[in-house]
Design a protein around this motif. Sequence first.
Motif, mmCIF file in Angstrom:
data_model
loop_
_atom_site.group_PDB
_atom_site.id
_atom_site.type_symbol
_atom_site.label_atom_id
_atom_site.label_comp_id
_atom_site.label_asym_id
_atom_site.label_seq_id
_atom_site.Cartn_x
_atom_site.Cartn_y
_atom_site.Cartn_z
ATOM 1 N N ASN A 93 0.705 -1.261 0.073
ATOM 2 C CA ASN A 93 -0.078 -0.030 0.026
ATOM 3 C C ASN A 93 0.898 1.322 0.144
ATOM 4 O OD1 ASN A 93 -2.448 -1.194 -0.005
ATOM 5 N ND2 ASN A 93 -2.867 -1.312 2.253
ATOM 6 N N TYR A 124 1.982 1.478 -3.373
ATOM 7 C CA TYR A 124 0.800 2.136 -4.360
ATOM 8 C C TYR A 124 0.364 3.274 -4.407
ATOM 9 C CZ TYR A 124 -3.268 0.841 -7.453
ATOM 10 O OH TYR A 124 -3.965 0.651 -8.715
ATOM 11 N N GLN A 184 3.158 7.155 -6.864
ATOM 12 C CA GLN A 184 3.501 5.618 -6.652
ATOM 13 C C GLN A 184 5.039 5.240 -6.315
ATOM 14 O OE1 GLN A 184 0.638 3.228 -9.528
ATOM 15 N NE2 GLN A 184 1.405 4.920 -10.717
ATOM 16 N N THR A 197 7.056 2.066 -7.160
ATOM 17 C CA THR A 197 6.991 0.868 -7.875
ATOM 18 C C THR A 197 7.876 -0.123 -7.211
ATOM 19 O OG1 THR A 197 8.433 1.456 -9.515
ATOM 20 C CG2 THR A 197 6.094 1.803 -9.943
ATOM 21 N N THR A 234 6.174 -1.644 -4.156
ATOM 22 C CA THR A 234 4.966 -2.757 -4.713
ATOM 23 C C THR A 234 5.779 -3.958 -5.313
ATOM 24 O OG1 THR A 234 4.904 -1.533 -6.817
ATOM 25 C CG2 THR A 234 3.391 -0.938 -5.156
ATOM 26 N N THR A 293 -4.917 -5.306 -7.944
ATOM 27 C CA THR A 293 -4.515 -3.917 -7.920
ATOM 28 C C THR A 293 -3.544 -3.051 -8.594
ATOM 29 O OG1 THR A 293 -5.331 -4.352 -5.674
ATOM 30 C CG2 THR A 293 -4.530 -2.000 -6.105
ATOM 31 N N ASP A 294 -2.281 -3.963 -8.783
ATOM 32 C CA ASP A 294 -1.208 -3.513 -9.199
ATOM 33 C C ASP A 294 -1.616 -3.540 -10.849
ATOM 34 O OD1 ASP A 294 1.612 -2.510 -9.055
ATOM 35 O OD2 ASP A 294 2.055 -4.245 -10.303
ATOM 36 N N ARG A 338 -1.780 -0.009 -12.467
ATOM 37 C CA ARG A 338 -0.855 0.822 -12.267
ATOM 38 C C ARG A 338 -0.437 1.820 -13.086
ATOM 39 N NH1 ARG A 338 4.540 -0.828 -12.971
ATOM 40 N NH2 ARG A 338 3.678 -2.799 -12.260
#
Length: 420
Positions: free
Chosen positions: A188, A191, A200, A202, A205, A235-236, A239
């Motif tokens: 989280n 993200y 973000q 990355t 994540t 969720t990703d 992105r």
Amino acid sequence: MTSDDLGELWRELAPQVLGTLVRRYQDFDGCEDATQEALLAAMTQWPAEGLPEQPRSWLVTVASRRLLDHRRSESARRARERLDAERDVAGPPGEDHDHDDSLELLFMCCHPALTPPSQVALTLRAVGGLTTTEIASAFLVPPATMGPRISRAKGRIKAAGATLHRPDPAEYAERLPAVLQTLYLIFNEGYTASSGPELQRTDLTAEAIRLTRTLHRSLPGDGEVAGLLALMLLTDARRATRTGPDGGLVPLAEQDRSRWDGGRIEEGSRLITEAMQASPLGPYQLQAAIAALHVQAATVADTDWRQIRILYRVLCRIAPNPMASLNHAIAIAMTDGPRAGLDRLAELAADEPLAGHHRLPATRAHLLELAGDTAAAREDFLLAARLTTSLPEQRYLRSRADRLRTDPTDERPPHDDSTR
């Protein structure tokens, strides 16, 4: 190699190097300091001299030397110096520098001697590489509260005599809830970064997904591990569409669904379907099922909000938390109208952790806008912008407030926390 590339490499290698040192020397604090010194040395030498052939081995060797130098300089630890001096800096014979100790380090940080919040905080620091401020934001507490908590956790780990080793089945079961919570918090923070100019991160994540995949390979039959991995993938998958060319936040309703990662959606959907068919229902499976409903809808209008509302109601019953309650209120608004959602939000306003969080006024602003109260909605958008420390979120919330001043008829659906 650019500075960004080096930064990503250092973040990937730091927990692995720390895990190797802790396994070898069983000194968490000393090993963490030595790892940081090795990373600083790499920051100076690698750009000038080039990337070593085996970066992890280079860091382990340098960190080991720094640790031994520190130990030799402390008279109170001379009793251990002889043992350490007998060890070759490259490690015991046959030791594999390429072995990734991140998972073992993760479970060590979730030692039962620590309280659950301390387990998560320490792991975020040691494995996730988050700052104290970022961890405090994830817990909705001030940094002044989180700093001492992390220090106390390190002391308890040392006092408990915790060692780095592959957990046995009993340890897996005992520590797994804290491990899953930690991985989700790392994801989280990556993200939607709690602070800074970028929406973000990355690197975080990717690390959270990598560690969760490793855990899933170790526990393939655990439904909650599979559920968490599915939730991250689903969720990703969005992105690339969450920010515009200027780095600004793009809400779900405006994202280009043709650019979503179909491979991640397919993998995540398969994982959650199989997990819910074969395992007892848990909170990560429920959240993954909600995420699947969002990404499987061909358009915003096709979203099955009634099913999402049911899933959030179950989630609030089996694993109540402020964000789940907030998202349940959004689902109520989408099925029964914005006033019904606002009534539910009014009940949640007394929740202390949620009351000071920017998502409460941001959500209220969306629902007020849908209800036609644009003046109140604008005030709540501005309040939410003041409360968040994320610059992209600040810009987005202020732009929504500005639009209400000039375009009061602009209506768009609110977004629950899973649609960020």
